[in-house]
Write a protein that holds these residues in place. Structure first.
Motif, PDB file in Angstrom:
ATOM      1  N   ILE A  91       2.405  -0.356   1.811  1.00 39.62           N
ATOM      2  CA  ILE A  91       1.747  -0.075   0.529  1.00 39.62           C
ATOM      3  C   ILE A  91       0.329  -0.660   0.533  1.00 39.62           C
ATOM      4  CG2 ILE A  91       3.822   0.254  -0.854  1.00 39.62           C
ATOM      5  CD1 ILE A  91       2.041  -3.092  -0.909  1.00 39.62           C
ATOM      6  N   ALA A  92      -0.170  -0.957   1.732  1.00 36.62           N
ATOM      7  CA  ALA A  92      -1.491  -1.596   1.860  1.00 36.62           C
ATOM      8  C   ALA A  92      -2.594  -0.755   1.222  1.00 36.62           C
ATOM      9  CB  ALA A  92      -1.805  -1.849   3.331  1.00 36.62           C
ATOM     10  N   LYS A  93      -2.475   0.575   1.312  1.00 38.11           N
ATOM     11  CA  LYS A  93      -3.522   1.449   0.777  1.00 38.11           C
ATOM     12  C   LYS A  93      -3.689   1.313  -0.737  1.00 38.11           C
ATOM     13  CE  LYS A  93      -3.094   5.096   4.281  1.00 38.11           C
ATOM     14  NZ  LYS A  93      -2.686   6.512   4.512  1.00 38.11           N
ATOM     15  N   THR A  94      -2.656   0.808  -1.424  1.00 36.85           N
ATOM     16  CA  THR A  94      -2.739   0.693  -2.882  1.00 36.85           C
ATOM     17  C   THR A  94      -3.600  -0.484  -3.314  1.00 36.85           C
ATOM     18  OG1 THR A  94      -0.802  -0.757  -3.120  1.00 36.85           O
ATOM     19  CG2 THR A  94      -0.398   1.628  -3.052  1.00 36.85           C
ATOM     20  N   GLY A  95      -3.862  -1.419  -2.389  1.00 33.11           N
ATOM     21  CA  GLY A  95      -4.626  -2.604  -2.742  1.00 33.11           C
ATOM     22  C   GLY A  95      -3.806  -3.690  -3.406  1.00 33.11           C
ATOM     23  N   LEU A  96      -2.533  -3.444  -3.596  1.00 36.81           N
ATOM     24  CA  LEU A  96      -1.644  -4.425  -4.211  1.00 36.81           C
ATOM     25  C   LEU A  96      -0.880  -5.184  -3.135  1.00 36.81           C
ATOM     26  CD1 LEU A  96      -0.061  -2.290  -7.106  1.00 36.81           C
ATOM     27  CD2 LEU A  96      -2.069  -3.779  -7.233  1.00 36.81           C
ATOM     28  N   SER A  97      -0.496  -6.395  -3.456  1.00 37.61           N
ATOM     29  CA  SER A  97       0.419  -7.111  -2.583  1.00 37.61           C
ATOM     30  C   SER A  97       1.820  -6.531  -2.760  1.00 37.61           C
ATOM     31  CB  SER A  97       0.436  -8.599  -2.933  1.00 37.61           C
ATOM     32  OG  SER A  97       1.074  -8.800  -4.192  1.00 37.61           O
ATOM     33  N   SER A  98       2.706  -6.850  -1.852  1.00 41.63           N
ATOM     34  CA  SER A  98       4.082  -6.362  -1.952  1.00 41.63           C
ATOM     35  C   SER A  98       4.716  -6.808  -3.266  1.00 41.63           C
ATOM     36  CB  SER A  98       4.917  -6.869  -0.777  1.00 41.63           C
ATOM     37  OG  SER A  98       4.385  -6.434   0.445  1.00 41.63           O
ATOM     38  N   GLU A  99       4.505  -8.059  -3.632  1.00 38.91           N
ATOM     39  CA  GLU A  99       5.058  -8.617  -4.865  1.00 38.91           C
ATOM     40  C   GLU A  99       4.491  -7.887  -6.083  1.00 38.91           C
ATOM     41  OE1 GLU A  99       7.349 -11.546  -7.103  1.00 38.91           O
ATOM     42  OE2 GLU A  99       7.309 -11.110  -4.953  1.00 38.91           O
ATOM     43  N   GLU A 100       3.177  -7.697  -6.105  1.00 37.48           N
ATOM     44  CA  GLU A 100       2.546  -7.006  -7.236  1.00 37.48           C
ATOM     45  C   GLU A 100       3.048  -5.579  -7.346  1.00 37.48           C
ATOM     46  OE1 GLU A 100      -1.818  -9.253  -7.230  1.00 37.48           O
ATOM     47  OE2 GLU A 100      -1.461  -7.499  -5.952  1.00 37.48           O
ATOM     48  N   PHE A 101       3.131  -4.888  -6.220  1.00 35.85           N
ATOM     49  CA  PHE A 101       3.570  -3.500  -6.229  1.00 35.85           C
ATOM     50  C   PHE A 101       4.972  -3.388  -6.813  1.00 35.85           C
ATOM     51  CE2 PHE A 101       5.481   0.327  -4.582  1.00 35.85           C
ATOM     52  CZ  PHE A 101       4.447   1.265  -4.530  1.00 35.85           C
ATOM     53  N   CYS A 102       5.895  -4.201  -6.316  1.00 35.86           N
ATOM     54  CA  CYS A 102       7.288  -4.091  -6.763  1.00 35.86           C
ATOM     55  C   CYS A 102       7.455  -4.533  -8.211  1.00 35.86           C
ATOM     56  CB  CYS A 102       8.194  -4.914  -5.846  1.00 35.86           C
ATOM     57  SG  CYS A 102       8.384  -4.224  -4.200  1.00 35.86           S
ATOM     58  N   THR A 103       6.722  -5.549  -8.617  1.00 32.87           N
ATOM     59  CA  THR A 103       6.811  -6.019 -10.003  1.00 32.87           C
ATOM     60  C   THR A 103       6.302  -4.965 -10.972  1.00 32.87           C
ATOM     61  OG1 THR A 103       6.577  -8.332  -9.311  1.00 32.87           O
ATOM     62  CG2 THR A 103       6.091  -7.823 -11.610  1.00 32.87           C
ATOM     63  N   ARG A 104       5.158  -4.371 -10.654  1.00 36.35           N
ATOM     64  CA  ARG A 104       4.599  -3.355 -11.548  1.00 36.35           C
ATOM     65  C   ARG A 104       5.425  -2.073 -11.514  1.00 36.35           C
ATOM     66  NH1 ARG A 104      -1.789  -2.572 -11.161  1.00 36.35           N
ATOM     67  NH2 ARG A 104      -1.088  -0.871 -12.532  1.00 36.35           N
TER      68      ARG A 104
END
Length: 390
Positions: free
Chosen positions: A329-342
Motif C-alpha cells: 500500500i506504499a503508493k497510498t502514502g499511508l503507513s500500514s497502521e494508518e491504512f488499516c485504521t482508516r
C-alpha cells in the motif's frame, strides 16, 4: 505495584498486533473482515459426528500424554503417503493442543539462554514472542517482495552467528502466501547442515499449496534428523476451534517435549483426537476429498483477490500457498497502521497491518481470502472507494 511480580522478559513482549483490529470490528455493525486467518468452512459433518458419537459413548477420560496411539498411527500414514516422510508413531509423534503448542514446546526444549533463532520476516506473529518466552533471541531475516517473500540461502547464511541455534521455517507462509521450491529448500537445507542448525518446520498450510509441489522439509536428504515438523488440523480440515496439532521429531527431542507437555497440559482433548482420526482415515480412504474441495474454493478466491487488488492500483505478487494476499500500500502514502485504521473506520473493512508480522511487512497489509465470495466482493468495492478517496 503489581508490575514487580511480572517477569521483565514477558512484559517486554507487546500484545498481538492482529487482535486489536478484530476487537474493534467486533463492536462495529456491518464490518467485513479480511483479517482473520481462519477457514470459513465448517468442519465436515463426518468429523463432527465421530466426536459426538465418542462423547455419547462416554469416552471422556484422559488419553496418553503423547496422544491416542491410533491417532498417531493415522498421522504417520498421512505423512508417509502424502509427503514421503516416515515417523515411528510410538516414539516420534506427539499430539498437541494446536500447532502453536508444538512450536512452543520445541523452542522451550531446544533453546539455551541467549540462543538465537532465525525467523523469516515477515512471519507469523507468535514466533518471536515464543522464542523470547523460551529464553532465546529472535533474529529477523528480511524476505522481499522482489523474491516473492522466499527465504534465500544467502540471507540465511549472513544472519548466522556463533549463537545461532535454530531456524523457524514457515512455508507456505503466513502472512505472505509465499511457497519455496525444492531447489530453494535444498539450499536452505545445505546451510542448516553446514552450521548444525535445528529446523522447526511449521507446515500447517502445506495442504493449501496452489502451485508447485507440496514438499515437507523433513523429506529432504539428511534433514529429518535435525527437523521438528509441526502440523495440525486447523487449516486443511477446517478444525481451528478443535485445537489439535502435532509434532514429529527425533525421539530424543520428542521425549523432552513430552515432559513439558505432560506437566503443563496432560493431553489434547479426547474428542478432538477422535475427530482427527476420522479426518485422516476418511481422507486416506477418499483421496482427501474434503481438503481438495476447500483448496479448490480457496484457489478460486485467491485469483479473484489478486486481480481485485491489482485493479485498485495496489502492487500484489501472486501468493501460491496458505490463504492470504500481502499487497503493498506504499503508493497510498499511508503507513500500514494508518491504512488499516482508516479503512476500518471509513469503510468498515478489516485488514491487518503488514508490520504486525515484522519490520519487513511495513508498507503492506494482509488480506485473507478464507471469506465468502460475496463478502469479499463487497469488501473490494469498499476498499476501492477508500483508495479513490485518498
Amino acid at each position: 505495584m503489581s508490575n514487580r511480580f511480572v517477569s521483565p522478559h514477558v512484559a517486554q513482549v507487546p500484545p498481538s498486533g492482529i487482535r486489536r483490529f478484530f476487537d474493534i470490528a467486533g463492536t462495529m455493525k456491518g464490518a467485513i473482515s479480511l483479517g482473520v486467518g481462519e477457514p470459513d468452512f465448517v468442519t465436515p459433518y463426518h468429523i463432527r459426528n465421530a466426536a459426538i458419537e465418542s462423547l455419547l459413548d462416554g469416552e471422556t477420560q484422559y488419553t496418553p500424554n503423547m496422544g491416542l496411539l491410533s491417532l498417531r498411527e493415522e498421522i504417520a500414514q498421512y505423512l508417509s503417503g502424502r509427503f514421503h516422510v516416515s515417523y515411528d508413531p510410538a516414539k516420534e509423534i506427539m499430539v498437541t493442543v494446536g500447532a502453536s503448542e508444538a512450536i512452543d514446546l520445541a523452542l522451550r526444549v531446544c533453546l539455551r539462554p541467549g540462543d538465537e533463532v532465525i525467523i523469516p520476516d515477515p512471519g507469523y506473529v507468535s514466533y518471536a514472542p515464543c522464542v523470547t518466552f523460551a529464553g532465546g533471541v529472535p533474529v529477523a531475516v528480511p524476505t522481499l517482495a522482489a523474491d516473492e517473500f522466499r527465504l534465500t540461502a544467502a540471507r540465511l547464511e549472513a544472519a548466522i552467528t556463533e549463537k545461532t541455534r535454530a531456524l523457524i521455517f514457515p512455508y507456505p507462509n503466513n502472512p505472505t502466501g509465499a511457497v519455496m521450491t525444492r531447489e530453494e529448500m535444498e539450499k536452505i537445507a545445505a546451510v542448516a547442515a553446514k552450521h548444525d542448525l535445528l529446523v522447526i518446520a511449521d507446515e500447517i498450510y502445506i495442504e493449501l499449496t496452489y502451485a508447485g509441489e507440496m514438499l515437507s522439509f523433513a523429506s529432504l536428504p539428511g534433514m529429518q534428523e535435525r527437523t521438528v515438523l509441526i502440523n495440525g488440523f486447523s487449516k486443511a480440515f477446517a478444525m481451528t476451534g478443535w485445537r489439535l496439532g502435532y509434532a514429529c521429531a527425533p525421539r530424543e527431542i520428542l521425549y523432552e517435549m513430552n515432559k513439558i507437555h505432560q506437566y503443563a497440559i496432560m493431553c489434547a482433548p479426547r474428542q478432538a483426537q477422535v475427530a482427527g482420526i476420522q479426518a485422516l482415515k476418511h481422507g486416506r480412504e477418499n483421496g482427501y476429498d474434503d481438503v481438495a474441495t476447500m483448496r479448490t474454493s480457496y484457489d478460486r478466491r485467491r485469483r479473484v483477490m489478486v486481480d481485485a487488488l491489482r485493479e485498485m492500483g495496489l502492487d500484489c505478487f501472486e501468493p501460491r500457498g496458505a490463504f492470504y494476499c500481502f499487497p503493498s500500500i506504499a503508493k497510498t502514502g499511508l503507513s500500514s497502521e494508518e491504512f488499516c485504521t482508516r479503512l476500518l473506520k471509513e469503510q468498515k473493512v478489516v485488514c491487518v497491518p503488514g508490520d504486525a508480522f515484522g519490520q519487513s511487512g511495513s508498507g503492506h497489509i494482509r488480506c485473507c481470502y478464507a471469506t465468502g465470495m460475496q463478502l469479499m466482493l463487497e469488501a473490494f468495492s469498499r476498499m476501492e472507494k477508500f483508495i479513490q478517496s485518498l
